[in-house]
Design a protein around this motif. Sequence first.
Motif, PDB file in Angstrom:
ATOM      1  N   ALA A   1      14.052   2.166 -23.483  1.00 47.55           N
ATOM      2  CA  ALA A   1      14.107   3.147 -22.402  1.00 47.55           C
ATOM      3  C   ALA A   1      12.940   2.984 -21.441  1.00 47.55           C
ATOM      4  O   ALA A   1      11.803   2.729 -21.854  1.00 47.55           O
ATOM      5  CB  ALA A   1      14.115   4.569 -22.976  1.00 47.55           C
ATOM      6  N   ALA A   2      13.249   3.153 -20.155  1.00 45.33           N
ATOM      7  CA  ALA A   2      12.191   3.241 -19.147  1.00 45.33           C
ATOM      8  C   ALA A   2      11.499   4.598 -19.295  1.00 45.33           C
ATOM      9  O   ALA A   2      12.113   5.565 -19.729  1.00 45.33           O
ATOM     10  CB  ALA A   2      12.799   3.101 -17.756  1.00 45.33           C
ATOM     11  N   PRO A   3      10.210   4.679 -18.942  1.00 43.49           N
ATOM     12  CA  PRO A   3       9.356   3.636 -18.369  1.00 43.49           C
ATOM     13  C   PRO A   3       8.652   2.775 -19.418  1.00 43.49           C
ATOM     14  O   PRO A   3       7.893   1.875 -19.060  1.00 43.49           O
ATOM     15  CB  PRO A   3       8.325   4.440 -17.591  1.00 43.49           C
TER      16      PRO A   3
ATOM     17  N   ARG B   1      14.874  -3.724 -12.503  1.00 46.73           N
ATOM     18  CA  ARG B   1      16.049  -3.545 -11.644  1.00 46.73           C
ATOM     19  C   ARG B   1      17.302  -4.105 -12.299  1.00 46.73           C
ATOM     20  O   ARG B   1      18.387  -3.534 -12.181  1.00 46.73           O
ATOM     21  CB  ARG B   1      15.789  -4.192 -10.282  1.00 46.73           C
ATOM     22  N   ILE B   2      17.169  -5.223 -12.996  1.00 44.87           N
ATOM     23  CA  ILE B   2      18.306  -5.753 -13.757  1.00 44.87           C
ATOM     24  C   ILE B   2      18.740  -4.747 -14.816  1.00 44.87           C
ATOM     25  O   ILE B   2      19.931  -4.449 -14.985  1.00 44.87           O
ATOM     26  CB  ILE B   2      17.920  -7.094 -14.432  1.00 44.87           C
ATOM     27  N   HIS B   3      17.770  -4.203 -15.543  1.00 44.42           N
ATOM     28  CA  HIS B   3      18.083  -3.240 -16.600  1.00 44.42           C
ATOM     29  C   HIS B   3      18.800  -2.029 -16.023  1.00 44.42           C
ATOM     30  O   HIS B   3      19.828  -1.584 -16.548  1.00 44.42           O
ATOM     31  CB  HIS B   3      16.806  -2.779 -17.312  1.00 44.42           C
ATOM     32  N   HIS B   4      18.255  -1.479 -14.934  1.00 44.31           N
ATOM     33  CA  HIS B   4      18.864  -0.302 -14.311  1.00 44.31           C
ATOM     34  C   HIS B   4      20.290  -0.614 -13.850  1.00 44.31           C
ATOM     35  O   HIS B   4      21.208   0.200 -14.055  1.00 44.31           O
ATOM     36  CB  HIS B   4      18.038   0.157 -13.113  1.00 44.31           C
TER      37      HIS B   4
ATOM     38  N   ARG C   1      26.366   3.303 -21.210  1.00 43.18           N
ATOM     39  CA  ARG C   1      27.464   4.248 -21.444  1.00 43.18           C
ATOM     40  C   ARG C   1      26.954   5.572 -21.999  1.00 43.18           C
ATOM     41  O   ARG C   1      27.642   6.596 -21.924  1.00 43.18           O
ATOM     42  CB  ARG C   1      28.492   3.628 -22.388  1.00 43.18           C
ATOM     43  N   SER C   2      25.765   5.559 -22.583  1.00 47.11           N
ATOM     44  CA  SER C   2      25.129   6.795 -23.052  1.00 47.11           C
ATOM     45  C   SER C   2      23.657   6.712 -22.676  1.00 47.11           C
ATOM     46  O   SER C   2      22.784   6.545 -23.522  1.00 47.11           O
ATOM     47  CB  SER C   2      25.291   6.959 -24.564  1.00 47.11           C
ATOM     48  N   PRO C   3      23.343   6.822 -21.376  1.00 48.06           N
ATOM     49  CA  PRO C   3      21.998   6.475 -20.908  1.00 48.06           C
ATOM     50  C   PRO C   3      20.894   7.406 -21.376  1.00 48.06           C
ATOM     51  O   PRO C   3      19.724   7.026 -21.351  1.00 48.06           O
ATOM     52  CB  PRO C   3      22.140   6.531 -19.380  1.00 48.06           C
ATOM     53  N   GLN C   4      21.243   8.598 -21.825  1.00 45.36           N
ATOM     54  CA  GLN C   4      20.206   9.503 -22.311  1.00 45.36           C
ATOM     55  C   GLN C   4      19.773   9.151 -23.733  1.00 45.36           C
ATOM     56  O   GLN C   4      18.610   9.318 -24.087  1.00 45.36           O
ATOM     57  CB  GLN C   4      20.713  10.959 -22.266  1.00 45.36           C
ATOM     58  N   ILE C   5      20.697   8.684 -24.550  1.00 42.57           N
ATOM     59  CA  ILE C   5      20.401   8.480 -25.969  1.00 42.57           C
ATOM     60  C   ILE C   5      20.231   7.004 -26.332  1.00 42.57           C
ATOM     61  O   ILE C   5      19.252   6.622 -26.987  1.00 42.57           O
ATOM     62  CB  ILE C   5      21.501   9.119 -26.846  1.00 42.57           C
ATOM     63  N   ALA C   6      21.162   6.148 -25.916  1.00 47.85           N
ATOM     64  CA  ALA C   6      21.163   4.769 -26.406  1.00 47.85           C
ATOM     65  C   ALA C   6      19.876   4.008 -26.094  1.00 47.85           C
ATOM     66  O   ALA C   6      19.298   3.376 -26.995  1.00 47.85           O
ATOM     67  CB  ALA C   6      22.377   4.023 -25.872  1.00 47.85           C
ATOM     68  N   PRO C   7      19.365   4.015 -24.851  1.00 55.14           N
ATOM     69  CA  PRO C   7      18.115   3.288 -24.609  1.00 55.14           C
ATOM     70  C   PRO C   7      16.943   3.848 -25.405  1.00 55.14           C
ATOM     71  O   PRO C   7      16.069   3.093 -25.854  1.00 55.14           O
ATOM     72  CB  PRO C   7      17.896   3.462 -23.098  1.00 55.14           C
ATOM     73  N   THR C   8      16.921   5.158 -25.600  1.00 50.68           N
ATOM     74  CA  THR C   8      15.817   5.785 -26.327  1.00 50.68           C
ATOM     75  C   THR C   8      15.809   5.370 -27.790  1.00 50.68           C
ATOM     76  O   THR C   8      14.767   5.002 -28.342  1.00 50.68           O
ATOM     77  CB  THR C   8      15.900   7.318 -26.220  1.00 50.68           C
ATOM     78  N   VAL C   9      16.973   5.405 -28.429  1.00 49.88           N
ATOM     79  CA  VAL C   9      17.008   5.152 -29.875  1.00 49.88           C
ATOM     80  C   VAL C   9      16.850   3.678 -30.204  1.00 49.88           C
ATOM     81  O   VAL C   9      16.567   3.322 -31.350  1.00 49.88           O
ATOM     82  CB  VAL C   9      18.285   5.721 -30.527  1.00 49.88           C
ATOM     83  N   THR C  10      17.013   2.798 -29.212  1.00 51.72           N
ATOM     84  CA  THR C  10      16.797   1.362 -29.431  1.00 51.72           C
ATOM     85  C   THR C  10      15.436   0.901 -28.907  1.00 51.72           C
ATOM     86  O   THR C  10      15.141  -0.297 -28.903  1.00 51.72           O
ATOM     87  CB  THR C  10      17.903   0.545 -28.741  1.00 51.72           C
TER      88      THR C  10
END
Length: 404
Positions: free
Chosen positions: A100-102, A263-266, A88-97
């Motif tokens: 994030a890819a790659p 691919r599951i993550h994406h 829902r916030s793909p720029q921030i949420a994966p990074t701060v947890t």
Amino acid sequence: MDFAFDARTEELRARLLAFMDEYVHPAERVAHEQRERLASPWETVPVVEELKAEARRQGLWNLFLPDDGYGAGLTNLQYAPLAEIMGRSPQIAPTVTNCAAPDTGNMEVLAQFGDERQRKQWLEPLLAGEIRSAFAMTEPEVASSDATNITTHIERDGDEYVITGRKWYISGAMHPDCSIFIVMGKTDPDGPDIRRQQSMVLVPRDTPGVTVERAMQVFGYEDHYHGGHAEVVFDHARVPVSNLIGEEGGGFAIAQARLGPGRIHHCMRLIGMAERAIELMCRRVVSRDAFGKPLAQQGVVQNWIADARVAVEQLRLLVLKTAWMMDTVGNRGAHTEIQAIKIATPRTVVGILDRAIQLYGAGGVSQDFPLAELYAGARTLMIADGPDEVHQRSLARRELKKYF
């Protein structure tokens, strides 16, 4: 058939949803404003660093890694709904947890195929969020949809490998904290088995002969939060033979192992993006009038929203089934399902985002709302990790094989 999430997943979902509402969504505009004041757009904005510390404090860190010696020890089925929330916030949420890819795929490679020294030197600081990484596979001069086409050479010279080649759209390479590349190239270009010609080696960014030439844009976006997408040249860059990941000739197999969970993550993040789009659509149409009545009462608008809800529910079930199969029968056993979600999810979410943009009019293509950037990310995933057509070709062959 039980469709409920287990207790641990529900507990993590509740914590992550609260974290998103309290910290991540309010930070989106703050991060945008802070980035405009940075000396370099590739620096990490202060609010992101603050949220990293908060995510670690709350135990919302490295959730993606199934190895409980390094990560949260979640199965694919347990992690999938968490990835959706982060989407829902793909720029921030994966990074701060630190999800994030790659970096996620690179950490999985090091955890699964790296030796003790490689894990100590590179995996541990990646897990701690102290450094970032990049995965260098795609090349501009060949059809990289067929990974056997890559032309980068990895030649052995005594106790060193010499790497020569040009890569592009190398995600993460523009980030100032990117310290290590995982590079795929050919160690045996004339070998009889085209899937045993490739190997992967670790190349520190500061290696002489490594040049990050430029940032590549995606529909005009540079994806600063994830470290961008760079064109990188390796001009006789030398690394120790001990930087080989796994064995010579194992690069293709490692790449396939890396891409399955990715691919599951994406796909789950894409579903989160679609949910965000539906929410934005609904908020927009109940607040705007056209031709004498609210947009929400226009028949075409109602059809779009209904179709979007049906599509998302279908996709979620397929992706969760795929995650369950990966956990129970392995990536190879879930091959057809992995390809199915890779084909279906990006194209469906692109359609939902396109209609959301249409409902927002000029605002939909502007920087004032997240839709245009979400669209750019979703549309890219019809190419990344293998173009849709490659997966269609493989899936069709597998299906047809039953009838020969």
